[in-house]
Scaffold this motif. Structure first.
Motif, short mmCIF file in Angstrom:
data_model
loop_
_atom_site.label_atom_id
_atom_site.label_comp_id
_atom_site.label_asym_id
_atom_site.label_seq_id
_atom_site.Cartn_x
_atom_site.Cartn_y
_atom_site.Cartn_z
N VAL A 88 -71.30 -9.94 42.92
CA VAL A 88 -71.07 -10.27 41.51
C VAL A 88 -69.69 -9.78 41.07
N GLY A 89 -69.32 -8.59 41.52
CA GLY A 89 -68.01 -8.06 41.17
C GLY A 89 -66.87 -8.85 41.77
N MET A 90 -67.06 -9.44 42.96
CA MET A 90 -66.00 -10.22 43.57
C MET A 90 -65.65 -11.44 42.72
N LEU A 91 -66.65 -12.13 42.21
CA LEU A 91 -66.39 -13.29 41.36
C LEU A 91 -65.63 -12.87 40.10
N ASN A 92 -66.04 -11.74 39.51
CA ASN A 92 -65.33 -11.26 38.33
C ASN A 92 -63.89 -10.87 38.67
N SER A 93 -63.69 -10.24 39.83
CA SER A 93 -62.34 -9.85 40.23
C SER A 93 -61.44 -11.07 40.39
N ILE A 94 -61.98 -12.14 40.96
CA ILE A 94 -61.19 -13.36 41.12
C ILE A 94 -60.84 -13.96 39.76
N LYS A 95 -61.80 -13.96 38.84
CA LYS A 95 -61.53 -14.47 37.49
C LYS A 95 -60.44 -13.67 36.78
N ILE A 96 -60.39 -12.38 37.06
CA ILE A 96 -59.36 -11.53 36.46
C ILE A 96 -58.04 -11.68 37.20
N ILE A 223 -51.21 -8.75 43.24
CA ILE A 223 -52.55 -8.98 43.79
C ILE A 223 -53.19 -7.65 44.19
N THR A 224 -52.44 -6.83 44.93
CA THR A 224 -53.00 -5.55 45.36
C THR A 224 -53.24 -4.62 44.19
N GLY A 225 -52.29 -4.60 43.24
CA GLY A 225 -52.44 -3.71 42.09
C GLY A 225 -53.61 -4.08 41.20
N ILE A 226 -53.75 -5.37 40.90
CA ILE A 226 -54.81 -5.83 40.00
C ILE A 226 -56.17 -5.78 40.70
N TRP A 227 -56.22 -6.18 41.96
CA TRP A 227 -57.51 -6.16 42.68
C TRP A 227 -58.03 -4.73 42.82
N ASN A 228 -57.13 -3.78 43.07
CA ASN A 228 -57.55 -2.39 43.26
C ASN A 228 -57.73 -1.63 41.96
N ASP A 229 -57.44 -2.25 40.84
CA ASP A 229 -57.54 -1.55 39.57
C ASP A 229 -58.99 -1.17 39.25
N PHE A 230 -59.16 0.01 38.73
CA PHE A 230 -60.46 0.48 38.29
C PHE A 230 -60.49 0.75 36.78
N LEU A 231 -59.42 1.38 36.29
CA LEU A 231 -59.41 1.85 34.91
C LEU A 231 -59.49 0.72 33.90
N PHE A 232 -58.62 -0.27 34.02
CA PHE A 232 -58.60 -1.37 33.05
C PHE A 232 -59.89 -2.20 33.11
N ILE A 273 -61.16 -6.06 51.47
CA ILE A 273 -60.79 -7.18 52.35
C ILE A 273 -59.64 -8.00 51.77
N VAL A 274 -59.68 -8.31 50.49
CA VAL A 274 -58.67 -9.19 49.89
C VAL A 274 -57.26 -8.61 50.02
N PRO A 275 -56.99 -7.37 49.56
CA PRO A 275 -55.62 -6.86 49.74
C PRO A 275 -55.22 -6.71 51.20
N LEU A 276 -56.17 -6.39 52.09
CA LEU A 276 -55.84 -6.30 53.50
C LEU A 276 -55.40 -7.65 54.06
N VAL A 277 -56.13 -8.69 53.72
CA VAL A 277 -55.77 -10.03 54.18
C VAL A 277 -54.41 -10.44 53.64
N VAL A 278 -54.15 -10.13 52.37
CA VAL A 278 -52.86 -10.47 51.76
C VAL A 278 -51.72 -9.81 52.51
N TYR A 279 -51.87 -8.54 52.85
CA TYR A 279 -50.82 -7.83 53.56
C TYR A 279 -50.64 -8.36 54.98
N PHE A 280 -51.74 -8.62 55.67
CA PHE A 280 -51.62 -9.10 57.04
C PHE A 280 -51.00 -10.50 57.10
N VAL A 281 -51.36 -11.35 56.15
CA VAL A 281 -50.88 -12.74 56.18
C VAL A 281 -49.43 -12.83 55.73
N SER A 282 -49.06 -12.08 54.69
CA SER A 282 -47.74 -12.25 54.08
C SER A 282 -46.85 -11.03 54.23
#
Length: 297
Positions: A88-96, A223-232, A273-282
């Protein structure tokens, strides 16, 4: 009297090990182990049943590998009273994530372009204010932002947290694009002006096609900053819109009887997984973007 020419063997010369080179290799190995050992422990723990974990062999390979902890973390792990898993959180993270990245990069690119070539009145003051905003702790702005978003009915909503991410990403994005555009020859801009190009025509047809390296850098950072964000996400998104990081925190801190370390480890890896894939791919594009001007200025 004949003389013979001494020819050196062709091909690359062998590299001799020096103290400096040995030190460099040792540092790289230690740095790699520093990051890989925790990852190894997380993976093997996530594949072990709780009976094996209780034995205390942290580095031992699983005797009976199982993905049950992964399926439970994804679909049925409990976050408080709700046992819907972390998906459920993954879908919300993508929307954000998606609108936040697009909005912050778009505004930052236009602002950096304007400050580099068009130089409006007060440009230096505006740039200084933006830089100042990048160094002020986020906690200073939390309460005013809560009140402001509540007044416009954006508090506890996806648009509200997207707005917050875009605002706080703007200083860094403006700095990146301004420094990148500062490295482009001014004669190119002047030639476009002579040909009748306006603000948006030059930006869209000339500057934007040249901006691929720095856009990749900006996208990776956002992508890494927003995906890993907890506080906001915790403060502005609302309970129904919690991102994956908040859901992970709730999974880890929600326990009924036995602490399920394998489920917690699986949930942590799924969140990363998402930030790891981003770093490995790009990652290669990230280095090119830095070399192309991300740190110029």
């Amino acid at each position: 009297m004949s003389s013979t020419a001494i020819t050196e063997p062709s091909g690359p010369r062998p590299k001799h090990l020096t103290v400096g080179r040995i030190g460099l290799y040792a540092f790289l190995v230690i740095a790699a182990l520093f990051f890989l050992i925790p990852l190894y422990v997380m993976i093997v723990t996530s594949l072990k049943p709780m009976d094996e974990i209780r034995l205390g062999n942290l580095f031992a390979l699983p005797m009976a590998p199982s993905l049950d902890a992964w399926f439970k973390a994804w679909s049925s792990a409990c976050t408080g009273l709700n046992c819907n898993g972390i998906h459920v959180g993954m879908l919300n993270s993508i929307k954000i994530l998606v609108p936040s990245v697009i909005l912050s990069i778009s505004v930052g690119a236009v602002t950096g372009y304007a400050l580099s070539f068009w130089r409006p009145k007060g440009a230096n003051i505006l740039f200084g204010v933006l830089l100042l905003g990048a160094f002020i702790p986020y906690q200073v702005f939390l309460y005013p932002l809560v009140r402001m978003l509540s007044m416009v009915s954006l508090y506890n909503s996806i648009p509200g947290v997207v707005f917050v991410h875009a605002i706080f990403g703007l200083p860094l994005m403006t700095l990146l694009f301004r420094n990148f555009y500062a490295g482009i020859p001014i004669d190119l801009f002047k030639a476009a002006r002579v040909d009748g190009g306006g603000f948006w025509a030059i930006f869209l047809q000339l500057m934007l096609p040249l901006s691929t390296p720095i856009i990749v850098v900006a996208a990776i950072l956002q992508i890494t900053g927003i995906w890993n964000d907890f506080l906001f996400g915790l403060i502005f998104a609302g309970r129904e819109n919690f991102p994956m990081t908040v859901q992970l925190n709730n999974v880890v801190n929600s326990s009924f009887g036995e602490k399920e370390y394998n489920v917690n480890m699986a949930a942590t890896i799924l969140t990363a997984i998402v930030p790891l894939v981003v770093y490995f791919v790009s990652g290669r594009w990230f280095v090119r973007g830095i070399a192309a001007g991300a740190v110029k200025g």
